[in-house]
Design a protein around this motif. Structure first.
Motif, PDB file in Angstrom:
ATOM      1  N   ARG A 161      -8.473  -3.489  -3.612  1.00  0.00           N
ATOM      2  CA  ARG A 161      -7.843  -2.283  -3.406  1.00  0.00           C
ATOM      3  C   ARG A 161      -8.800  -1.149  -3.567  1.00  0.00           C
ATOM      4  O   ARG A 161      -9.572  -1.163  -4.376  1.00  0.00           O
ATOM      5  N   ASP A 185       0.803  -1.193  -0.202  1.00  0.00           N
ATOM      6  CA  ASP A 185      -0.086  -0.143   0.175  1.00  0.00           C
ATOM      7  C   ASP A 185       0.902   1.319   0.197  1.00  0.00           C
ATOM      8  O   ASP A 185       2.225   1.029   0.254  1.00  0.00           O
ATOM      9  N   SER A 219      -4.840   1.503  -0.732  1.00  0.00           N
ATOM     10  CA  SER A 219      -5.130   0.922   0.850  1.00  0.00           C
ATOM     11  C   SER A 219      -5.597  -0.539   0.325  1.00  0.00           C
ATOM     12  O   SER A 219      -6.328  -0.936  -0.946  1.00  0.00           O
TER      13      SER A 219
END
Length: 301
Positions: A242, A209, A251
């Protein structure tokens, strides 16, 4: 199951690729076949079960609610809400790069689809490494990418290069977002055709991330944009979903990178196996098609 879209009434539509059908899931969870016949392939226009597909991959909806479907016959098909199928562009089993009107145009593995506010349809022409544009009048041109090019070059229009441009989504400002399965990136294309890398590190697969180019993907396979401008990505090889904010912060919404399974649960406790398609509804829910599990999963808000 691959491509998936939601309508305003809470119905879902799924491109059931290996069955060569378009399925409908009503708001009360009833599944029906809208067009095509399971296990029977071809390229036949017509209503409902008289129609044939070679392998419907991705879908989007037009302003009237009709489904536009990329078919592995190198065609773009239209499916009405009543299930009547017609061919919008391309000819069956005739791949190529030609621009032109409707069936005079040629594609090579049509994939993702997205509309802009003016009614232009954009097509991810995967094997040609280009994004094509189809006007409301049916005229096909090359909008971005170098025909036959295979790389990761930002730039304007045909000066840009893609590698495995797969699926498309459009935000309310008219920007397109494209997944690149082989480059492991998400690219952004402005209405003027300027291509930049929005998220992911080209040639560096992973599950990190982060913001923009600091984040990593592994085989991003589908993308959708919600009304707030957030992107949702089916990260196929990572078996994760995601989320990317409008300013490029990536994230992991659900799933655990590198772990395959069928577990339901919250966030990283949930497991996927081959997330292929993703779609968000107006209530903040996200729906995921799973190629390897043959299922449709829901991530509530």
């Amino acid at each position: 199951p691959g491509g998936i879209v939601c309508d305003n009434a809470g119905n879902l539509y799924v491109a059931d690729a290996y069955s060569s059908t378009i399925r409908k899931i009503s708001a009360n969870m009833t599944v029906t076949t809208l067009a095509g016949v399971a296990g029977t392939t071809g390229s036949v226009d017509g209503p409902g079960i008289t129609a044939r597909f070679k392998g419907p991959a991705r879908m989007t909806r037009d302003s009237k609610g009709n489904l536009l479907v990329s078919d592995n016959n190198s065609q773009i098909r239209r499916v009405t809400l009543e299930g009547v199928v017609t061919t919008l562009a391309g000819l069956p089993a005739q791949s190529g790069t030609a621009n032109g009107a409707a069936t005079a145009a040629r594609f090579s593995f049509t994939n993702g689809l997205a509309f802009d506010a003016a009614g232009n349809l954009f097509v991810a022409d995967m094997d040609n490494s280009t994004i094509r544009k189809i006007t409301p009048a049916g005229v096909v041109t090359t909008f971005a990418g170098t025909v036959g090019g295979f790389g990761s070059v930002d730039g304007a229009g045909t000066a840009a290069q893609f590698a495995g441009v797969g699926t498309l989504a459009a935000d309310q400002a008219g920007n397109l977002y494209a997944t690149e399965f082989y480059n492991n990136t998400i690219r952004k294309i402005t209405p003027a055709g300027v291509v930049t890398t929005f998220a992911g590190a080209s040639g560096k697969p992973g599950g990190a991330d982060g913001k923009g180019l600091a984040a990593q993907f592994s085989g991003p396979n589908d993308v959708d944009v919600d009304r707030k401008g957030n992107l949702y990505v089916a990260d196929f090889n990572n078996n994760t979903i995601r989320k990317i904010t409008p300013d490029g912060v990536v994230s992991t919404l659900a799933g655990s990178a590198g772990k395959a399974g069928t577990n339901d649960g919250t966030c990283a406790a949930a497991l996927f196996d081959g997330p292929a398609g993703v779609a968000s509804d107006d209530n903040g829910n996200v729906y995921v098609t799973e190629l390897n599990n043959h299922t449709l999963r829901k991530i509530d808000r």
